[in-house]
Design an enzyme around this catalytic site. Structure first.
Site, PDB file in Angstrom:
ATOM      1  CB  ILE A  31     -51.567  41.994 -36.327  1.00 26.98           C
ATOM      2  CG1 ILE A  31     -50.042  42.107 -36.253  1.00 26.98           C
ATOM      3  CG2 ILE A  31     -52.206  43.345 -36.607  1.00 26.98           C
ATOM      4  CD1 ILE A  31     -49.396  42.559 -37.541  1.00 26.98           C
ATOM      5  CG  ASP A  68     -55.500  49.497 -43.237  1.00 25.19           C
ATOM      6  OD1 ASP A  68     -55.921  50.355 -44.034  1.00 25.19           O
ATOM      7  OD2 ASP A  68     -54.735  49.773 -42.303  1.00 25.19           O
ATOM      8  CD  GLU A  95     -67.031  43.531 -33.732  1.00 25.91           C
ATOM      9  OE1 GLU A  95     -66.475  43.102 -34.759  1.00 25.91           O
ATOM     10  OE2 GLU A  95     -67.287  42.807 -32.748  1.00 25.91           O
TER      11      GLU A  95
END
Length: 382
Positions: free
Chosen positions: A170, A248, A325
């Site tokens: 996004i 998140d 990552e």
């Protein structure tokens, strides 16, 4: 990016010299607490002062306009430090306007994402004058919230070259970084600065695609809002794998509807996954969020959890643990990673399940609801 209606100092947005540092008497304005926009007259004085101070500059540097150049050319390997962006984003806001097709058949994936898979059998709908993708080509493996593309690139090497992989993100800057990373991989590892004739190599040419000069032709990235427009791009029962890696957490209770795995979104994922073979992967380093994932997926009747021993044998599980990552960061900090894999049940199981679901047990567990008995006025009822 600062929306223009959020500030009055327009010069700071356009990159022009701001007049808020000094006034006519060289008095610092930082001593004042009021942030006012500079008037046109003050701004004009500031530019006149700047031009006077630069009178001793070389003549070649005066009255020249600089044009913005991209940080990296197409085919060059980008550097992550130039594409950092805030990790947190509200997917339920309406600040970003995304364009999306009205139907998956109206979106041609071979134009911008997979040009080497282009099929010349596309036809034109004469009624609506819209191009129809007749070969039903679309990605079947999605990396939702791909970040900087660690897992997306790893899946391009792990899965067959005929499997189309798409990273969804996004954030604009992060998406551009992944796009440049894929372009560099397609153009012979990004080493296409100059060819023998002294010209730039074209990484999107058909000759490079046919000769195999490069990799990851089956990998692409797209900026969109997954929580809103996923069914507009993909047909029902068409996806093989869905990855949700280190999403998140949204710790606040009021922000729980923003989580990428919820009752509402699980209905869309089950709608898009292939019955009997479609897999949903989720991994996080937050134990609370992992418990949330497990509780929501276990309660959803169309998903069935794969045993941990069988899931650990999947090479994709190992890839999402070490190739992302965030996963590498957790590894450096000696943290814990929690993952789970769920499979979409087959159509036969879904039909059997639909016969057992009634109005009384729709929001509860089917297994317990069908065996629980209650006594009302001396009568036993199931």
């Amino acid at each position: 990016f600062i929306p223009y209606h959020r500030t009055n100092n327009y010069s700071c947005i356009m990159g022009e010299p701001s007049s808020s540092t000094t006034d006519g008497n060289d008095t610092p304005k930082s001593e004042t607490r009021k942030r006012k926009a500079a008037s046109p007259s003050d701004e004009k004085k500031t530019h006149e002062t700047a031009s006077t101070d630069d009178s001793n500059a070389p003549a070649s540097t005066t009255n020249t306009t600089t044009t913005m150049q991209p940080l990296f050319q197409e085919g060059e390997q980008p550097q992550k430090k130039f594409y950092r962006q805030r990790a947190h984003c509200n997917p339920l806001s309406h600040n970003d306007s995304f364009s999306y097709p009205i139907h998956p058949s109206r979106f041609d994936w071979t134009v911008d994402h997979y040009p080497s898979f282009a099929n010349k059998s596309d036809e034109t709908d004469e009624v609506n004058n819209n191009k129809t993708n007749t070969n039903n080509l679309q990605p079947t493996v999605l990396d939702v919230g791909c970040g900087f593309g660690g897992l997306t690139m790893a899946l391009g090497e792990l899965l067959p070259s005929t499997t189309l992989i798409l990273g969804l993100e996004i954030r604009a800057k992060v998406t551009e970084y992944v796009r440049l990373r894929i372009v560099a991989a397609r153009s012979s590892g990004g080493n296409n600065k100059k060819n023998k004739n002294g010209k730039d190599d074209d990484h999107d040419s058909d000759d490079n695609n046919k000769n195999g000069n490069g990799t990851h032709h089956n990998v692409s990235v797209m900026r969109t809002n997954t929580q809103k427009f996923l069914p507009n791009y993909f047909r029902p029962r068409s996806l093989e794998k869905l990855f949700f890696c280190f999403p998140d957490p949204h710790f606040k209770r009021k922000n729980h509807p923003r989580r990428i795995i919820s009752e509402r979104l699980l209905a869309e994922y089950a709608y898009l996954l292939q019955p009997g073979t479609g897999l949903l992967y989720c991994i996080t380093d937050v134990k609370e969020l992992h418990d949330w994932h497990v509780s929501k997926c276990d309660a959803y009747p169309l998903l069935q959890r794969i045993p941990p021993s069988e899931a650990d044998a999947d090479p994709c599980v190992q890839a999402m643990r070490v190739k992302t990552e965030e996963g590498q960061k957790v590894e450096r900090n000696r943290g814990s990673k929690y993952h789970a894999v769920y499979q979409r049940i087959s159509m036969e199981q879904e039909e059997t399940l639909s016969l057992r679901v009634t109005a009384s047990n729709f929001f509860g567990s089917v297994e317990t609801a069908t065996t629980t008995t209650t006594t009302v006025n001396g009568d036993h009822k199931e």
